[in-house]
Design a protein around this motif. Structure first.
Motif, PDB file in Angstrom:
ATOM      1  N   LEU A 138      -0.175  14.795  -7.362  1.00 43.71           N
ATOM      2  CA  LEU A 138      -0.703  13.389  -7.854  1.00 43.71           C
ATOM      3  C   LEU A 138      -0.279  12.421  -6.871  1.00 43.71           C
ATOM      4  O   LEU A 138      -1.210  11.434  -6.924  1.00 43.71           O
ATOM      5  CB  LEU A 138      -0.203  13.218  -9.627  1.00 43.71           C
ATOM      6  CG  LEU A 138      -0.910  14.193 -10.457  1.00 43.71           C
ATOM      7  CD1 LEU A 138      -0.163  13.728 -11.813  1.00 43.71           C
ATOM      8  CD2 LEU A 138      -2.467  14.004 -10.611  1.00 43.71           C
ATOM      9  N   SER A 139       0.813  12.184  -6.617  1.00 41.64           N
ATOM     10  CA  SER A 139       1.389  11.160  -5.624  1.00 41.64           C
ATOM     11  C   SER A 139       0.445  11.162  -4.570  1.00 41.64           C
ATOM     12  O   SER A 139      -0.031  10.333  -3.856  1.00 41.64           O
ATOM     13  CB  SER A 139       2.769  11.263  -5.490  1.00 41.64           C
ATOM     14  OG  SER A 139       3.505  11.358  -6.620  1.00 41.64           O
TER      15      SER A 139
ATOM     16  N   GLY B 138       8.120   5.439  -3.804  1.00 43.72           N
ATOM     17  CA  GLY B 138       8.712   5.664  -4.938  1.00 43.72           C
ATOM     18  C   GLY B 138       8.367   6.885  -5.841  1.00 43.72           C
ATOM     19  O   GLY B 138       9.269   7.599  -6.249  1.00 43.72           O
ATOM     20  N   LEU B 139       7.154   7.122  -5.941  1.00 44.94           N
ATOM     21  CA  LEU B 139       6.545   8.394  -6.647  1.00 44.94           C
ATOM     22  C   LEU B 139       7.059   9.781  -5.753  1.00 44.94           C
ATOM     23  O   LEU B 139       7.399  10.636  -6.556  1.00 44.94           O
ATOM     24  CB  LEU B 139       4.912   8.322  -6.568  1.00 44.94           C
ATOM     25  CG  LEU B 139       4.314   7.245  -7.542  1.00 44.94           C
ATOM     26  CD1 LEU B 139       2.915   7.275  -7.467  1.00 44.94           C
ATOM     27  CD2 LEU B 139       4.574   7.486  -8.959  1.00 44.94           C
ATOM     28  N   TYR B 140       7.073   9.579  -4.433  1.00 48.43           N
ATOM     29  CA  TYR B 140       7.644  10.757  -3.535  1.00 48.43           C
ATOM     30  C   TYR B 140       8.919  11.012  -4.021  1.00 48.43           C
ATOM     31  O   TYR B 140       9.586  12.063  -4.192  1.00 48.43           O
ATOM     32  CB  TYR B 140       7.328  10.607  -2.239  1.00 48.43           C
ATOM     33  CG  TYR B 140       5.874  10.459  -1.851  1.00 48.43           C
ATOM     34  CD1 TYR B 140       5.070  11.298  -2.463  1.00 48.43           C
ATOM     35  CD2 TYR B 140       5.625   9.496  -0.689  1.00 48.43           C
ATOM     36  CE1 TYR B 140       3.571  11.009  -2.003  1.00 48.43           C
ATOM     37  CE2 TYR B 140       4.200   9.553  -0.340  1.00 48.43           C
ATOM     38  CZ  TYR B 140       3.490  10.098  -1.086  1.00 48.43           C
ATOM     39  OH  TYR B 140       1.830   9.968  -0.700  1.00 48.43           O
ATOM     40  N   LEU B 141       9.746  10.020  -4.108  1.00 45.80           N
ATOM     41  CA  LEU B 141      11.300  10.261  -4.581  1.00 45.80           C
ATOM     42  C   LEU B 141      11.320  10.745  -6.050  1.00 45.80           C
ATOM     43  O   LEU B 141      12.302  11.422  -6.161  1.00 45.80           O
ATOM     44  CB  LEU B 141      11.959   8.602  -4.214  1.00 45.80           C
ATOM     45  CG  LEU B 141      12.137   8.177  -2.907  1.00 45.80           C
ATOM     46  CD1 LEU B 141      12.502   6.813  -2.851  1.00 45.80           C
ATOM     47  CD2 LEU B 141      12.705   9.099  -2.045  1.00 45.80           C
ATOM     48  N   VAL B 142      10.468   9.966  -6.944  1.00 44.80           N
ATOM     49  CA  VAL B 142      10.616  10.480  -8.444  1.00 44.80           C
ATOM     50  C   VAL B 142      10.285  12.247  -8.004  1.00 44.80           C
ATOM     51  O   VAL B 142      11.055  13.076  -9.018  1.00 44.80           O
ATOM     52  CB  VAL B 142       9.855  10.153  -9.266  1.00 44.80           C
ATOM     53  CG1 VAL B 142       9.483  10.480 -10.495  1.00 44.80           C
ATOM     54  CG2 VAL B 142      10.163   8.463  -9.403  1.00 44.80           C
ATOM     55  N   ALA B 143       9.300  12.731  -7.511  1.00 44.01           N
ATOM     56  CA  ALA B 143       9.038  14.211  -7.544  1.00 44.01           C
ATOM     57  C   ALA B 143      10.134  14.860  -6.857  1.00 44.01           C
ATOM     58  O   ALA B 143      10.467  15.819  -7.297  1.00 44.01           O
ATOM     59  CB  ALA B 143       7.589  14.169  -6.628  1.00 44.01           C
ATOM     60  N   LEU B 144      10.929  14.197  -5.725  1.00 48.06           N
ATOM     61  CA  LEU B 144      11.967  14.832  -5.161  1.00 48.06           C
ATOM     62  C   LEU B 144      13.151  15.108  -6.102  1.00 48.06           C
ATOM     63  O   LEU B 144      13.799  16.087  -6.265  1.00 48.06           O
ATOM     64  CB  LEU B 144      12.392  14.171  -3.982  1.00 48.06           C
ATOM     65  CG  LEU B 144      13.588  14.818  -3.061  1.00 48.06           C
ATOM     66  CD1 LEU B 144      13.325  16.040  -2.505  1.00 48.06           C
ATOM     67  CD2 LEU B 144      13.952  13.812  -1.900  1.00 48.06           C
ATOM     68  N   TYR B 145      13.505  13.779  -6.728  1.00 51.61           N
ATOM     69  CA  TYR B 145      14.442  13.948  -7.905  1.00 51.61           C
ATOM     70  C   TYR B 145      14.083  15.066  -8.864  1.00 51.61           C
ATOM     71  O   TYR B 145      15.113  15.755  -9.197  1.00 51.61           O
ATOM     72  CB  TYR B 145      14.575  12.663  -8.288  1.00 51.61           C
ATOM     73  CG  TYR B 145      15.567  12.263  -9.600  1.00 51.61           C
ATOM     74  CD1 TYR B 145      16.960  12.761  -9.445  1.00 51.61           C
ATOM     75  CD2 TYR B 145      15.134  12.294 -11.021  1.00 51.61           C
ATOM     76  CE1 TYR B 145      17.726  12.580 -10.550  1.00 51.61           C
ATOM     77  CE2 TYR B 145      15.875  12.429 -11.697  1.00 51.61           C
ATOM     78  CZ  TYR B 145      17.313  12.449 -11.771  1.00 51.61           C
ATOM     79  OH  TYR B 145      18.076  12.364 -12.918  1.00 51.61           O
TER      80      TYR B 145
ATOM     81  N   GLN C 196       0.811  -1.213  -0.096  1.00 56.82           N
ATOM     82  CA  GLN C 196       0.040  -0.161  -0.008  1.00 56.82           C
ATOM     83  C   GLN C 196       0.818   1.242  -0.144  1.00 56.82           C
ATOM     84  O   GLN C 196       0.332   2.317  -0.404  1.00 56.82           O
ATOM     85  CB  GLN C 196      -0.808  -0.017   1.289  1.00 56.82           C
ATOM     86  CG  GLN C 196      -2.134  -0.919   0.996  1.00 56.82           C
ATOM     87  CD  GLN C 196      -3.023  -0.613   2.045  1.00 56.82           C
ATOM     88  OE1 GLN C 196      -2.905   0.385   2.865  1.00 56.82           O
ATOM     89  NE2 GLN C 196      -4.141  -1.275   2.130  1.00 56.82           N
ATOM     90  N   HIS C 197       2.148   1.063   0.565  1.00 55.69           N
ATOM     91  CA  HIS C 197       2.818   2.407   0.648  1.00 55.69           C
ATOM     92  C   HIS C 197       4.244   2.447  -0.360  1.00 55.69           C
ATOM     93  O   HIS C 197       4.410   3.545  -0.626  1.00 55.69           O
ATOM     94  CB  HIS C 197       3.333   2.659   2.435  1.00 55.69           C
ATOM     95  CG  HIS C 197       2.039   2.765   3.056  1.00 55.69           C
ATOM     96  ND1 HIS C 197       1.014   3.814   3.077  1.00 55.69           N
ATOM     97  CD2 HIS C 197       1.533   1.764   3.990  1.00 55.69           C
ATOM     98  CE1 HIS C 197      -0.064   3.725   3.853  1.00 55.69           C
ATOM     99  NE2 HIS C 197       0.428   2.427   4.482  1.00 55.69           N
ATOM    100  N   LEU C 198       4.701   1.608  -0.520  1.00 55.13           N
ATOM    101  CA  LEU C 198       5.901   1.361  -1.032  1.00 55.13           C
ATOM    102  C   LEU C 198       5.802   2.009  -2.600  1.00 55.13           C
ATOM    103  O   LEU C 198       6.727   2.949  -2.955  1.00 55.13           O
ATOM    104  CB  LEU C 198       6.398   0.045  -1.311  1.00 55.13           C
ATOM    105  CG  LEU C 198       7.779  -0.052  -1.930  1.00 55.13           C
ATOM    106  CD1 LEU C 198       8.799   0.422  -0.767  1.00 55.13           C
ATOM    107  CD2 LEU C 198       8.345  -1.727  -2.074  1.00 55.13           C
ATOM    108  N   PRO C 199       4.865   1.708  -3.286  1.00 53.93           N
ATOM    109  CA  PRO C 199       4.651   2.518  -4.768  1.00 53.93           C
ATOM    110  C   PRO C 199       4.483   3.922  -4.643  1.00 53.93           C
ATOM    111  O   PRO C 199       5.162   4.599  -5.327  1.00 53.93           O
ATOM    112  CB  PRO C 199       3.445   2.024  -5.223  1.00 53.93           C
ATOM    113  CG  PRO C 199       3.054   0.831  -4.498  1.00 53.93           C
ATOM    114  CD  PRO C 199       3.788   0.904  -3.385  1.00 53.93           C
ATOM    115  N   PHE C 200       3.835   4.343  -3.422  1.00 52.23           N
ATOM    116  CA  PHE C 200       3.970   5.925  -3.088  1.00 52.23           C
ATOM    117  C   PHE C 200       5.188   6.479  -2.659  1.00 52.23           C
ATOM    118  O   PHE C 200       5.461   7.825  -3.288  1.00 52.23           O
ATOM    119  CB  PHE C 200       2.649   6.369  -2.552  1.00 52.23           C
ATOM    120  CG  PHE C 200       1.228   5.699  -2.933  1.00 52.23           C
ATOM    121  CD1 PHE C 200       0.768   6.348  -3.802  1.00 52.23           C
ATOM    122  CD2 PHE C 200       0.533   4.654  -2.410  1.00 52.23           C
ATOM    123  CE1 PHE C 200      -0.458   6.271  -4.620  1.00 52.23           C
ATOM    124  CE2 PHE C 200      -0.638   4.392  -2.933  1.00 52.23           C
ATOM    125  CZ  PHE C 200      -1.136   5.150  -3.879  1.00 52.23           C
TER     126      PHE C 200
END
Length: 146
Positions: free
Chosen positions: A78-79, A53-60, A47-51
């Motif tokens: 969106l995340s 990953g999305l947070y890390l992409v946004a930070l990157y 439930q939380h790992l995919p999000f």
């Protein structure tokens, strides 16, 4: 497992057959199904790992200088929106909660929950854990559970 089926009886009650076991229920409930809770650790990760990953992409994207400023903001928005929506949909819709948090059960046993779906305008869906008076009294076919 095959989907549960419902049939009516002469006393105004219905019977659902789930995994070869007949579950009797009042006529106000249209369908009952058995579910087993998923592994808590796997459920939390899924439930939380995919999000994360999305947070890390946004930070990157935010740290890169060649990306326009609004792109990381849109990605983060969106995340967060999808993450919150996943949690709220589990609160609002019992069928969605059963899909995300439970696996279908094929037999009656301790630890199994029953998903009871009432008729229209006759209440709301509920998850009811099966309980036994005494664990020693539970037979292998589920007799002794209520």
């Amino acid at each position: 497992p095959p989907p549960p089926s419902s049939s009516s009886s002469s006393k105004g009650a219905l019977t659902s057959r789930v995994g070869g076991v007949a579950l009797g229920h009042p006529s106000a409930i249209t369908l009952m199904s058995l579910h087993v809770p998923r592994n808590y650790l796997l459920l939390t990760i899924s439930q939380h790992l995919p999000f994360c990953g999305l947070y890390l992409v946004a930070l990157y994207l935010r740290l890169r200088k060649d990306v326009p400023h609004f792109v990381p903001l849109v990605a983060m928005f969106l995340s967060v929106t999808m993450h919150v929506l996943l949690q709220l949909l589990q609160q609002w819709f019992m069928d969605f909660k059963c899909t995300v948090r439970y696996n279908a059960a094929s037999k009656v046993a301790l630890g199994v929950v029953v998903h009871a779906r009432p008729r229209k305008n006759a209440g709301k869906p509920e998850l009811c854990p099966l309980q036994a008076d005494d664990e020693d009294d539970v037979a292998e076919d589920g007799d002794g559970l209520y």
